[in-house]
Design a protein around this motif. Structure first.
Motif, short mmCIF file in Angstrom:
data_model
loop_
_atom_site.label_atom_id
_atom_site.label_comp_id
_atom_site.label_asym_id
_atom_site.label_seq_id
_atom_site.Cartn_x
_atom_site.Cartn_y
_atom_site.Cartn_z
N PRO A 32 0.99 -1.90 0.21
CA PRO A 32 0.00 0.52 0.05
C PRO A 32 0.93 1.68 -0.23
O PRO A 32 0.49 2.41 0.10
N VAL A 33 2.11 1.30 0.96
CA VAL A 33 2.66 2.55 0.92
C VAL A 33 3.60 3.01 -0.12
O VAL A 33 3.40 3.61 -1.04
N LEU A 34 4.03 2.00 -1.15
CA LEU A 34 3.94 1.95 -2.74
C LEU A 34 3.51 2.04 -4.16
O LEU A 34 2.95 2.95 -4.55
N THR A 35 1.95 1.70 -3.16
CA THR A 35 1.23 1.98 -4.27
C THR A 35 0.52 3.75 -4.34
O THR A 35 0.24 3.77 -5.12
N THR A 36 0.28 3.74 -3.34
CA THR A 36 -0.12 5.56 -2.69
C THR A 36 1.37 5.96 -3.93
O THR A 36 0.87 7.07 -3.73
N ALA A 50 -0.54 14.43 5.74
CA ALA A 50 -0.81 12.94 6.11
C ALA A 50 -0.77 12.25 5.37
O ALA A 50 0.56 10.79 6.42
N ARG A 51 -0.26 12.75 4.13
CA ARG A 51 0.22 10.94 3.26
C ARG A 51 1.85 11.03 3.41
O ARG A 51 2.42 9.85 3.18
N VAL A 52 2.50 12.68 3.21
CA VAL A 52 4.29 12.39 3.13
C VAL A 52 4.61 12.11 4.71
O VAL A 52 5.47 11.11 4.27
N VAL A 53 4.26 12.40 4.78
CA VAL A 53 4.28 11.47 6.90
C VAL A 53 4.52 9.51 7.06
O VAL A 53 5.16 9.31 7.28
N GLY A 54 3.22 9.66 6.21
CA GLY A 54 2.91 8.21 6.41
C GLY A 54 3.49 7.72 5.44
O GLY A 54 4.00 6.31 6.11
N LEU A 55 4.08 8.14 4.02
CA LEU A 55 5.13 7.32 3.40
C LEU A 55 5.95 7.50 4.37
O LEU A 55 7.09 6.35 4.09
N LEU A 109 -1.90 5.46 7.59
CA LEU A 109 -1.65 7.43 7.80
C LEU A 109 -1.98 7.81 6.42
O LEU A 109 -1.95 8.97 5.28
N ALA A 110 -0.60 6.52 5.74
CA ALA A 110 0.00 6.87 3.51
C ALA A 110 -1.66 6.64 3.05
O ALA A 110 -1.96 7.99 1.68
N VAL A 111 -2.14 4.96 3.89
CA VAL A 111 -3.28 5.61 2.41
C VAL A 111 -4.65 6.34 2.78
O VAL A 111 -5.87 6.61 2.32
N THR A 112 -5.25 6.43 4.20
CA THR A 112 -6.29 7.05 4.61
C THR A 112 -6.28 8.41 5.07
O THR A 112 -7.46 8.93 5.02
#
Length: 335
Positions: A116-120, A134-139, A300-303
């Protein structure tokens, strides 16, 4: 009113299919590890998907004869076959290769959590989804957790196990292949029945795996394989292959690739549990920390942090926000 009910039912059905897929995938790590312990990893992959392809061809033939499948198109066959080479052939080369080097419990964390991290990340780079804090921090957390997880690899004496480290690196390549498969599959689904798309893709990938396995076939002691090994081969062909890939395609019709991969967070639950019970595998303490960081980052990245918010605030807006992501692959394919 009926149309509204149907629209609400579609996402529920999609998540049911995706969750069933992940349950099969989680158990596949343990079952595949058993088979890899008795035959070369190339042969194990060919047995699983060769059997799965045959089952899907039979199901497709019965469905087509009963008039439940639309007309045949060579263009659709080629497109589905090319995606199958990515999601079936490439992914499972890395999957079974990793199993021959590292514990299955490592793969049950690395593949479903980092995919999911790579997909996002890929969708953000391609401009098909928006970048938020949120997505940047999650990645960043996802990558950091992967680093910690890899640093936690050690043998019984506390040193780094080169074989396990290599196996986990191969698992990482498998996660990348599955992320690419999740994204490209959306284009194949446009105007194509899930059963036909699944069958074409699995057959193409299985043929590639069979070709790769041919040189290793003479090395197998076929007469010495136990009934338990063959039982695992049959289970892998039916459950985690034929049924699971069909369920994945059905679920992916109604949700975006990144949303679909959120459900992959259920894979570690099934994978870790089965590996611990049937194979007596375990993590190091540092790997547990890395796995938790990866999981938090992936969520965090996906949601985009929605799982941290109080329920009831934006429930009505959630489906509308997901709609552009679903339509984007079709628009890109048309252009």
């Amino acid at each position: 009113m009926a149309e509204t009910t149907e629209q609400r039912r579609d996402p529920v059905d999609a998540y049911f299919y995706l969750l069933a897929t992940m349950a099969f995938f989680g158990s596949a790590f343990t079952s595949s590890k058993v088979v890899v312990g008795h035959v070369p990893h190339q042969v194990a992959a060919a047995l699983r998907f060769g059997g799965g392809a045959l089952i899907l061809v039979l199901i497709l033939a019965v469905a087509a004869r009963g008039g439940r499948i639309g007309s045949f198109s060579w263009r659709d066959a080629v497109r589905a076959g090319l995606v199958g080479l990515l999601g079936v052939f490439a992914y499972n080369v890395f999957f079974f290769w990793g199993l021959s080097l590292a514990p299955s419990i490592d793969g049950s964390i690395i593949v479903p959590v980092l995919s999911p991290v790579l997909t996002t990340g890929a969708l953000l780079v391609m401009g098909r989804e928006t970048a938020s804090t949120a997505r940047v921090v999650g990645l960043v957390l996802g990558v950091a957790g992967a680093v910690v997880f890899f640093l936690g690899i050690g043998d019984g004496g506390g040193g780094v196990s080169g074989k396990r480290l290599l196996g986990d690196a191969v698992y990482l390549l498998g996660a990348a292949a599955w992320a690419a498969y999740s994204i490209t599959s959306k284009r194949v689904l446009a105007g194509m029945e899930p059963l036909r798309a699944t069958t074409y893709g699995t057959v193409a990938g299985a043929l590639g795996l069979v070709v790769l396995a041919v040189p290793s076939v003479p090395d197998v002691d076929w007469g010495g394989l136990s009934g338990g090994v063959w039982a695992n081969v049959v289970y892998l062909a039916i459950g985690p292959t034929a049924i699971a890939y069909l369920c994945f395609y059905r679920g992916l019709r109604s949700v975006s690739p990144s949303t679909a991969t959120v459900v992959m967070f259920a894979v570690p639950v099934f994978g870790v549990t089965s590996s611990g019970i049937f194979l007596d595998e375990s993590f190091t303490a540092v790997q547990v920390v890395g796995g938790v960081i990866m999981l938090a980052g992936a969520l965090l990245a996906v949601t985009q942090g929605r799982f941290l918010r109080r329920p009831g605030g934006r429930t009505a807006a959630a489906p509308a926000a997901a709609a552009p992501a679903v339509a984007a692959p079709r628009d890109a394919g048309a252009s």
